[in-house]
Design an enzyme around this catalytic site. Structure first.
Site, PDB file in Angstrom:
ATOM      1  N   SER A  44     -30.674   3.236  20.056  1.00 42.57           N
ATOM      2  CA  SER A  44     -29.615   3.518  19.324  1.00 42.57           C
ATOM      3  C   SER A  44     -28.891   3.030  18.802  1.00 42.57           C
ATOM      4  O   SER A  44     -28.241   2.645  18.250  1.00 42.57           O
ATOM      5  CB  SER A  44     -28.844   4.056  20.968  1.00 42.57           C
ATOM      6  OG  SER A  44     -28.164   2.826  22.168  1.00 42.57           O
ATOM      7  N   GLU A 180     -29.667  12.451  30.065  1.00 41.86           N
ATOM      8  CA  GLU A 180     -28.584  12.625  29.156  1.00 41.86           C
ATOM      9  C   GLU A 180     -27.421  14.366  28.722  1.00 41.86           C
ATOM     10  O   GLU A 180     -28.155  14.814  28.709  1.00 41.86           O
ATOM     11  CB  GLU A 180     -28.917  12.323  27.590  1.00 41.86           C
ATOM     12  CG  GLU A 180     -27.768  11.968  26.819  1.00 41.86           C
ATOM     13  CD  GLU A 180     -28.520  10.827  25.761  1.00 41.86           C
ATOM     14  OE1 GLU A 180     -29.226  10.087  25.389  1.00 41.86           O
ATOM     15  OE2 GLU A 180     -27.497  11.243  24.456  1.00 41.86           O
TER      16      GLU A 180
HETATM   17  O1  KIV Z   1     -30.133   4.231  23.700  1.00 36.88           O
HETATM   18  C1  KIV Z   1     -29.878   4.351  24.672  1.00 36.88           C
HETATM   19  O2  KIV Z   1     -28.539   3.507  23.768  1.00 36.88           O
HETATM   20  C2  KIV Z   1     -29.797   5.218  25.351  1.00 36.88           C
HETATM   21  C3  KIV Z   1     -28.642   5.820  26.371  1.00 36.88           C
HETATM   22  C4  KIV Z   1     -27.598   6.457  25.298  1.00 36.88           C
HETATM   23  C5  KIV Z   1     -29.390   5.287  27.542  1.00 36.88           C
HETATM   24  O3  KIV Z   1     -30.759   5.855  25.815  1.00 36.88           O
END
Ligand code: KIV
Length: 275
Positions: A44, A180
């Site tokens: 992310s 998720e």
């Molecule tokens: O990349 C990320 O932040 C994630 C979380 C949302 C679990 O995979």
């Protein structure tokens, strides 16, 4: 929390697991000072740190550099790093190589999305001594196929598929699973059906733990999803600090007295001048 604490996790008696994403050194220093159980160097970061509109832009180099930065600030918590988009879809050797690079950069474990078509890669990574966390439900690396960020597993057929894949991940040796954006009831069913701890995000309260994105928790990212609770408003705190600096510069208030840096100025041959 260490990897062995995950292995020993008792669904009925162990406390809920808290995980946050962490992307850089200062974030890691903050996380280290908290009681949060573990940190995830999530892909992310492509969105929260780099401003892309999807996680698919996080590549291996980014994940390695951010993992290393986090490692410099985290001493006592498990660090899990995301395997970037496609890195586990190019065969087992490439998957193991990428996982190994993340571990050498500082990760204790890796996380990867989905399962169908890369079962062997998962088996090979776990078999090589690198713990793997699974990730099902909304898998953002598949956004081009899914079409939009939305709840997954709403109908019986899809719910059944996700449950089956969760079991497969456990059987392949995953030590934990992120779920998720699935309906809370489905999350509860999957959590009860697995021995490994399930960490939810946007999936209701019945999982063994919760994960949130650092920038969402502190209120720094402007496009947080609706399920992410904002515990602070870092964006406006930072905005105010920078505006205060700007105003003091314009008014000649900063730098004065202890911020004048007179020692260095004297060393350079300047005379201290009282204003
Ligand atoms: O990349 C990320 O932040 C994630 C979380 C949302 C679990 O995979």
């Amino acid at each position: 929390m260490r990897i062995t604490d995950f292995y020993k996790y008792e669904k009925k008696t162990s406390p809920k697991i808290s995980m946050i994403t962490t992307y850089d050194y200062c974030g890691a220093l903050i996380a280290e000072k908290t009681d949060v159980d573990c940190v995830l160097v999530g892909d992310s970061l492509a969105m929260t740190v780099y401003g892309f509109n999807s996680t698919i832009y996080a590549d291996e180099k980014m994940m390695r550099c951010h993992t290393a930065a986090v490692k410099r600030g985290i001493k006592s918590k498990l660090i899990i790093s995301d395997m970037p988009f496609l890195s586990f879809r190019k065969g087992e050797a490439k998957a193991v190589e990428t996982a190994g690079k993340l571990v050498k950069a500082g990760a204790d474990a890796v996380k990867l999305e989905g399962v169908l078509g890369h079962e062997k890669a998962i088996e090979k990574i776990t078999g090589s001594g690198i713990p793997v966390m699974g990730h099902l439900g909304l898998t953002p690396q598949y956004i081009k196929k899914i079409g939009k960020y939305s709840i997954q597993g709403k109908d019986e057929k899809k719910a059944g598929e996700i449950s089956k894949q969760a079991k497969t991940l456990e059987n392949l040796g995953c030590f934990s699973l992120v779920l998720e954006c699935v309906p809370p009831l489905l999350a509860a069913e999957i959590t009860a059906s697995l021995e490994i701890p399930v960490i939810g995000i946007g999936s209701g309260p019945h999982t063994d733990g919760q994960v949130l994105v650092f920038h969402d928790i502190i209120g720094l990212y402007p496009n947080s999803p609706s399920f992410a609770k904002k515990y602070a408003n870092a964006f406006s705190v930072m905005e105010k600090a920078i505006n205060d600096f700007n105003e003091e510069v314009k008014k000649g208030i900063f730098p004065k007295e202890k911020y004048e840096n007179n020692k260095e100025a004297r060393a350079m041959g300047h005379r201290k001048k009282k204003i």
